[in-house]
Design a protein around this motif. Structure first.
Motif, PDB file in Angstrom:
ATOM      1  N   LEU A   1      22.510   2.384 -12.586  1.00  0.00           N
ATOM      2  CA  LEU A   1      21.470   1.546 -11.970  1.00  0.00           C
ATOM      3  C   LEU A   1      20.869   0.548 -12.957  1.00  0.00           C
ATOM      4  CD1 LEU A   1      19.579   4.261  -9.913  1.00  0.00           C
ATOM      5  CD2 LEU A   1      20.735   2.258  -8.962  1.00  0.00           C
TER       6      LEU A   1
ATOM      7  N   LYS B   1      15.329  -2.296 -13.445  1.00  0.00           N
ATOM      8  CA  LYS B   1      14.207  -2.397 -12.501  1.00  0.00           C
ATOM      9  C   LYS B   1      14.169  -1.180 -11.567  1.00  0.00           C
ATOM     10  CE  LYS B   1      11.897  -5.378  -9.187  1.00  0.00           C
ATOM     11  NZ  LYS B   1      11.862  -6.597  -8.392  1.00  0.00           N
ATOM     12  N   SER B   2      15.343  -0.778 -11.057  1.00  0.00           N
ATOM     13  CA  SER B   2      15.398   0.395 -10.178  1.00  0.00           C
ATOM     14  C   SER B   2      14.962   1.643 -10.939  1.00  0.00           C
ATOM     15  CB  SER B   2      16.815   0.602  -9.654  1.00  0.00           C
ATOM     16  OG  SER B   2      17.370  -0.590  -9.190  1.00  0.00           O
TER      17      SER B   2
ATOM     18  N   ARG C   1      11.284   2.027 -11.391  1.00  0.00           N
ATOM     19  CA  ARG C   1      10.661   2.408 -10.135  1.00  0.00           C
ATOM     20  C   ARG C   1      10.915   3.889  -9.841  1.00  0.00           C
ATOM     21  NH1 ARG C   1      12.709  -1.412  -7.339  1.00  0.00           N
ATOM     22  NH2 ARG C   1      14.327  -0.341  -6.180  1.00  0.00           N
ATOM     23  N   PHE C   2      12.149   4.334 -10.099  1.00  0.00           N
ATOM     24  CA  PHE C   2      12.530   5.700  -9.733  1.00  0.00           C
ATOM     25  C   PHE C   2      11.949   6.773 -10.654  1.00  0.00           C
ATOM     26  CE2 PHE C   2      16.624   4.008  -7.532  1.00  0.00           C
ATOM     27  CZ  PHE C   2      15.837   3.456  -6.538  1.00  0.00           C
TER      28      PHE C   2
ATOM     29  N   VAL D   1       9.945   9.077  -8.589  1.00  0.00           N
ATOM     30  CA  VAL D   1      10.531   9.950  -7.566  1.00  0.00           C
ATOM     31  C   VAL D   1      10.082  11.400  -7.762  1.00  0.00           C
ATOM     32  CG1 VAL D   1      12.709  10.930  -6.736  1.00  0.00           C
ATOM     33  CG2 VAL D   1      12.483   8.455  -6.998  1.00  0.00           C
TER      34      VAL D   1
ATOM     35  N   LYS E   1       6.725 -14.748 -15.113  1.00  0.00           N
ATOM     36  CA  LYS E   1       5.658 -13.749 -15.110  1.00  0.00           C
ATOM     37  C   LYS E   1       4.992 -13.738 -16.469  1.00  0.00           C
ATOM     38  CE  LYS E   1       6.768 -11.229 -11.240  1.00  0.00           C
ATOM     39  NZ  LYS E   1       7.761 -10.305 -10.719  1.00  0.00           N
TER      40      LYS E   1
ATOM     41  N   LEU F   1      21.390   3.015  -3.745  1.00  0.00           N
ATOM     42  CA  LEU F   1      20.034   3.378  -4.165  1.00  0.00           C
ATOM     43  C   LEU F   1      19.281   2.203  -4.791  1.00  0.00           C
ATOM     44  CD1 LEU F   1      20.535   6.855  -5.887  1.00  0.00           C
ATOM     45  CD2 LEU F   1      19.543   6.413  -3.642  1.00  0.00           C
ATOM     46  N   LYS F   2      20.042   1.305  -5.382  1.00  0.00           N
ATOM     47  CA  LYS F   2      19.504   0.228  -6.223  1.00  0.00           C
ATOM     48  C   LYS F   2      18.193  -0.388  -5.712  1.00  0.00           C
ATOM     49  CE  LYS F   2      20.851  -4.323  -7.783  1.00  0.00           C
ATOM     50  NZ  LYS F   2      21.788  -5.411  -7.534  1.00  0.00           N
ATOM     51  N   ASN F   3      18.166  -0.816  -4.467  1.00  0.00           N
ATOM     52  CA  ASN F   3      16.996  -1.528  -3.957  1.00  0.00           C
ATOM     53  C   ASN F   3      16.060  -0.668  -3.116  1.00  0.00           C
ATOM     54  OD1 ASN F   3      17.735  -3.926  -5.199  1.00  0.00           O
ATOM     55  ND2 ASN F   3      19.023  -4.543  -3.470  1.00  0.00           N
ATOM     56  N   LYS F   4      16.295   0.630  -3.111  1.00  0.00           N
ATOM     57  CA  LYS F   4      15.482   1.510  -2.263  1.00  0.00           C
ATOM     58  C   LYS F   4      14.087   1.704  -2.851  1.00  0.00           C
ATOM     59  CE  LYS F   4      18.466   2.420   0.925  1.00  0.00           C
ATOM     60  NZ  LYS F   4      18.225   1.828   2.247  1.00  0.00           N
ATOM     61  N   SER F   5      13.152   1.949  -1.955  1.00  0.00           N
ATOM     62  CA  SER F   5      11.803   2.299  -2.391  1.00  0.00           C
ATOM     63  C   SER F   5      11.807   3.754  -2.851  1.00  0.00           C
ATOM     64  CB  SER F   5      10.819   2.126  -1.240  1.00  0.00           C
ATOM     65  OG  SER F   5      11.057   3.123  -0.278  1.00  0.00           O
ATOM     66  N   VAL F   6      10.759   4.129  -3.563  1.00  0.00           N
ATOM     67  CA  VAL F   6      10.647   5.502  -4.055  1.00  0.00           C
ATOM     68  C   VAL F   6      10.665   6.488  -2.881  1.00  0.00           C
ATOM     69  CG1 VAL F   6       9.113   7.117  -5.238  1.00  0.00           C
ATOM     70  CG2 VAL F   6       9.430   4.812  -6.141  1.00  0.00           C
TER      71      VAL F   6
ATOM     72  N   ILE G   1       3.410   3.406 -12.361  1.00  0.00           N
ATOM     73  CA  ILE G   1       3.346   2.088 -11.706  1.00  0.00           C
ATOM     74  C   ILE G   1       2.674   1.073 -12.638  1.00  0.00           C
ATOM     75  CG2 ILE G   1       2.410   0.781  -9.743  1.00  0.00           C
ATOM     76  CD1 ILE G   1       2.679   3.421  -8.098  1.00  0.00           C
TER      77      ILE G   1
ATOM     78  N   ALA H   1       4.819  -0.650 -15.388  1.00  0.00           N
ATOM     79  CA  ALA H   1       5.744  -1.719 -15.014  1.00  0.00           C
ATOM     80  C   ALA H   1       5.556  -2.094 -13.547  1.00  0.00           C
ATOM     81  CB  ALA H   1       7.183  -1.283 -15.275  1.00  0.00           C
TER      82      ALA H   1
ATOM     83  N   TRP I   1       5.846  -4.719 -11.963  1.00  0.00           N
ATOM     84  CA  TRP I   1       6.860  -5.628 -11.399  1.00  0.00           C
ATOM     85  C   TRP I   1       8.050  -4.884 -10.816  1.00  0.00           C
ATOM     86  CZ3 TRP I   1      11.667  -5.597 -13.836  1.00  0.00           C
ATOM     87  CH2 TRP I   1      11.705  -4.946 -15.062  1.00  0.00           C
ATOM     88  N   ALA I   2       8.280  -3.662 -11.311  1.00  0.00           N
ATOM     89  CA  ALA I   2       9.431  -2.904 -10.811  1.00  0.00           C
ATOM     90  C   ALA I   2       9.205  -2.403  -9.385  1.00  0.00           C
ATOM     91  CB  ALA I   2       9.723  -1.731 -11.740  1.00  0.00           C
ATOM     92  N   PHE I   3       7.939  -2.440  -8.954  1.00  0.00           N
ATOM     93  CA  PHE I   3       7.606  -1.935  -7.613  1.00  0.00           C
ATOM     94  C   PHE I   3       7.404  -3.070  -6.610  1.00  0.00           C
ATOM     95  CE2 PHE I   3       6.752   1.335 -10.596  1.00  0.00           C
ATOM     96  CZ  PHE I   3       7.023   2.527  -9.946  1.00  0.00           C
ATOM     97  N   GLU I   4       7.596  -4.300  -7.083  1.00  0.00           N
ATOM     98  CA  GLU I   4       7.396  -5.464  -6.218  1.00  0.00           C
ATOM     99  C   GLU I   4       8.706  -6.213  -6.052  1.00  0.00           C
ATOM    100  OE1 GLU I   4       4.757  -7.648  -8.654  1.00  0.00           O
ATOM    101  OE2 GLU I   4       3.177  -6.140  -8.554  1.00  0.00           O
ATOM    102  N   GLY I   5       8.803  -6.955  -4.974  1.00  0.00           N
ATOM    103  CA  GLY I   5       9.982  -7.794  -4.797  1.00  0.00           C
ATOM    104  C   GLY I   5      10.498  -7.729  -3.380  1.00  0.00           C
TER     105      GLY I   5
ATOM    106  N   GLU J   1      13.435  -7.601  -2.348  1.00  0.00           N
ATOM    107  CA  GLU J   1      14.672  -6.835  -2.134  1.00  0.00           C
ATOM    108  C   GLU J   1      14.391  -5.359  -1.848  1.00  0.00           C
ATOM    109  OE1 GLU J   1      13.460  -7.562  -5.034  1.00  0.00           O
ATOM    110  OE2 GLU J   1      13.891  -6.003  -6.499  1.00  0.00           O
ATOM    111  N   ILE J   2      13.179  -4.901  -2.137  1.00  0.00           N
ATOM    112  CA  ILE J   2      12.913  -3.458  -2.027  1.00  0.00           C
ATOM    113  C   ILE J   2      12.917  -3.007  -0.568  1.00  0.00           C
ATOM    114  CG2 ILE J   2      11.262  -1.603  -2.508  1.00  0.00           C
ATOM    115  CD1 ILE J   2      10.597  -3.053  -5.105  1.00  0.00           C
TER     116      ILE J   2
END
Lengths: 384, 159
Positions: free
Chosen positions: A16, A19-20, A23-24, A27, A74, B115-120, B142, B145, B147-151, B153-154
C-alpha cells in the motif's frame, strides 16, 4: 505470537502507498503497531518507488509547502525549533535554509549550521550533522543524501564554494553515524555542480557551465547576488553552455561520469524509477529517460516540450515528477517559477510564481514512513 | 499426475508440471512423500479449484513468453482476481500455504488495490476487525497526519 492471517495482512499492507498506511493506523492496535514497526517501514520504502511529490521552501515568508501528486499545495509546519531552540529559518537564502538532498522519503536540510534529517510525511526530525561553513557569508552549497547498503548507513555529500573567495571550494562527505566530515577528490569544477538525485545507491549531479568558469569573459561591472544561487544571465551572452552528468558511488565514495546523449543538459530527475535529463534543443526542451540504468544506449527521448523555452544562459529544470494520473509533468524552471506541462495537449501552465527577489527551493521525494534511529546528534559527543 | 485432497475430502488430479509451481508440493515430490494422495487440510475444495485453475493456466511461463501469449496471461490474471473479498483472502491463504510465489504476489497486490482508497471504517468491516483503540488514541493518529484522512478518493463503501 502472530497468526498466519496477521502475517498475510502485513504482506498486503506492504503493497500500500503511504497515505493509505497512515490512515490505516487507525484500524486497530495491531495495525498501528505493524505500520509503525521500523522494519516494516524500510521494506515499504524500498517497494514504493512511485508517487513522488515535492517539498518547496519559499524564502519570502519564509514557509514550507508540499505539493502532492495531484498538484495540491499544503502548508507544512517545520519542526527545527523544537530540536535546536534558537535556530531561525531566515529570509536570506544562503544563510537560511537549504534543501540538500532526499533519499527513502527522508530529506537532508540545513538551517544555519545545523543539518537535519527530516521525514515530513510523518513529522520525524532529528539533527544529524553540523558544519560552520554553511553560515559563512557568500558560501553556496549543493548537496545530496544517499544510502550506503554495504555499511547500512546514510551519507551526506556537500559541494561548497565561496562566491567571494574563488580559492575556497571543496567537496566533503560524512556518514550520518560517525559524523566525521572527510574531504574528497573531485576533478570537476565545483561551482558548476547542481542538483543531487539519489537512485540505486548513487547520487547523480549535473555540471552546468556558469559564470565562475568563464572569468575572463566577464566585464568588471558584473553583479553577483549570492542569495540567488545563480548568476545574472548577462554574463553568459555569446558563450555556448554545456552540461555533464556525474555520479557519486556511495560505497567507494568515488565520482564517475555518465555519457549522455547530444544536447545541452539543463535538468535532472527521476521519472518512473528511471533517471532522466532535460536537454535544450532548438524550439523546446526534450526529456530523455535512461530506460535501463547504466546503459548509455538506453537513453530514450520521451517528451519534447515544444511550447516552452528555457533561457539557455541561466535556465534549468528541476524537481521533475509525474502526476498520479500520468498526464502532467511538474517542473521547476527557475528560482521563482514552477510550471506544469500537460503531456496530452502540449500546454504549459504556471502554478507557482514569485517575484525575482524571492527564491523557491524545491526537492522531490517519494513519501515513506521511515524514522531511522541511531543518527541523533549529541552536542557533547560530536562537537570538537 | 498428482492427486490433491481438499479438507472437505474431494480429490483433484493435477499434472505434475502444473503442481510443482507450488514449492511445497515440489519439495514433497522430490523427497518422495507424494506417492498417493496429498492431503491439504487447510484448503477447501472451492479454493483449491481456483488454485488449480491458476496453476494450469500458468503451467509454463517460458512457453507463454515465446509464443507471445503474455497478454493472454495478463488478461487471465486480471479476470482471475475478480472475485469476492473473502474468496480472495482464502486464495491468498492457500497460495501462502502451498508456497506459490507468483499467485501470492498477484492476489496480495489485488487485495492492496482494493483497500488502498478505503476509509478506516470500511477496512474494519471488510476484514472483520474490532476497533480496540481509544478515541484519544485514534485522534492522536489523525492529528499526526490529517491529510491522510482527507481527499475525494476515500471510499466508505464495503465491497
Amino acid at each position: 505470537m502472530a497468526s498466519i492471517v496477521d502475517d498475510i495482512t502485513i504482506i498486503i499492507l506492504s503493497n500500500l502507498p503511504v497515505k493509505s498506511l497512515l490512515r490505516f493506523k487507525c484500524v486497530s492496535k495491531s495495525w498501528c503497531s505493524w505500520i509503525s514497526d521500523p522494519k516494516f517501514e524500510l521494506s515499504n520504502a524500498r517497494r514504493q518507488q512511485r508517487g513522488a511529490i515535492s517539498l518547496l521552501y519559499i524564502n519570502d515568508i519564509p514557509s514550507f509547502l508540499f505539493m502532492t501528486e495531484n498538484i495540491v499545495f499544503k502548508d507544512l509546519i517545520y519542526p527545527f525549533n523544537k530540536i535546536v531552540p534558537d535556530v531561525k529559518v531566515g529570509r536570506r537564502f544562503t544563510l537560511g535554509c537549504n534543501l540538500l538532498g532526499s533519499c527513502h522519503g527522508l530529506l537532508l536540510i540545513n538551517v544555519e549550521q545545523h543539518i537535519f534529517l527530516w521525514n515530513p510525511t510523518i513529522g520525524f526530525c532529528t539533527k544529524v550533522l553540523e558544519l560552520d561553513d554553511l553560515t559563512r557569508e557568500g558560501n553556496i552549497v549543493v548537496g545530496g543524501l544517499c544510502f550506503d547498503d554495504s555499511m547500512n548507513e546514510y551519507k551526506a555529500l556537500l559541494f561548497i564554494y565561496s562566491t567571494i573567495d574563488d580559492t575556497k571550494k571543496y567537496v566533503i562527505v560524512a556518514s550520518l553515524k560517525d559524523k566525521k566530515w572527510r574531504k574528497l577528490e573531485f576533478s570537476h569544477y565545483i561551482p558548476s555542480v547542481r542538483s543531487g538525485v539519489a537512485l540505486n545507491g548513487r547520487l547523480h549531479f549535473i555540471q552546468v557551465r556558469r559564470k565562475h568558469d568563464l572569468g575572463h569573459y566577464l566585464n568588471k561591472n558584473f553583479y553577483i547576488r549570492p542569495e540567488l544561487k545563480c548568476c545574472d544571465f548577462w554574463a553568459w551572452k555569446g558563450i555556448p553552455p554545456f552540461g555533464e552528468l556525474i555520479y557519486f558511488d556511495s560505497i567507494t565514495e568515488k565520482f564517475h561520469k555518465f555519457p549522455i546523449p547530444r544536447g545541452l543538459i539543463v535538468g535532472l530527475g527521476v521519472l518512473n524509477e528511471c533517471l532522466c535529463v532535460a536537454c535544450l534543443r532548438s524550439g523546446g526542451m526534450e526529456i530523455l529517460v535512461m530506460k535501463e540504468y547504466g546503459k548509455v544506449e538506453s537513453w530514450t527521448s520521451t517528451y519534447v516540450i515544444k511550447s516552452f523555452e528555457i533561457n539557455p544562459y541561466f535556465g534549468y529544470a528541476e524537481s521533475l515528477f509525474m502526476t498520479e494520473d500520468g498526464e502532467e509533468l511538474v517542473i521547476k524552471v527557475s528560482r521563482d517559477q514552477v510550471v506544469v506541462y500537460n503531456l496530452k495537449d502540449d500546454s504549459v501552465r504556471q502554478i507557482l510564481v514569485r517575484t525575482p527577489t524571492v527564491c523557491i527551493s524545491s526537492i522531490t521525494y517519494v513519501p515513506s514512513l521511515i524514522s531511522p534511529q541511531g543518527y541523533n546528534w549529541r552536542d557533547k559527543q560530536h562537537t570538537n | 499426475m498428482v492427486k490433491l485432497k481438499s479438507n472437505d475430502d474431494k480429490e483433484f488430479e493435477v499434472e505434475e508440471a502444473a503442481v510443482i509451481q507450488s514449492e511445497m508440493i515440489k519439495n514433497m515430490i522430490e523427497d518422495g512423500c507424494a506417492t498417493s494422495v496429498i492431503p491439504l487440510p487447510n484448503i477447501d475444495s472451492k479454493t483449491l479449484i481456483k488454485v488449480i485453475e491458476y496453476l494450469n493456466k500458468h503451467i509454463n511461463m517460458g512457453k507463454a513468453a515465446e509464443t507471445g501469449e503474455e497478454d493472454d496471461l495478463k488478461e487471465f490474471d486480471e479476470q482471475f482476481v475478480n472475485m469476492g473479498w473473502e474468496e480472495l483472502f482464502d486464495v491468498i491463504m492457500a497460495a501462502n500455504y502451498l508456497n506459490i510465489h507468483e499467485l501470492m504476489e498477484l492476489c496480495c497486490q489485488s487485495a492492496a488495490d482494493r483497500l488502498k482508497n478505503k476509509s478506516v471504517r470500511a477496512v474494519r468491516e471488510m476484514l472483520k476487525i474490532t476497533n480496540d483503540l481509544t478515541e484519544e488514541e485514534e485522534q492522536e493518529i489523525i492529528n499526526d497526519a490529517p491529510w491522510a484522512f482527507e481527499g475525494p478518493e476515500i471510499d466508505d463503501t464495503v465491497n
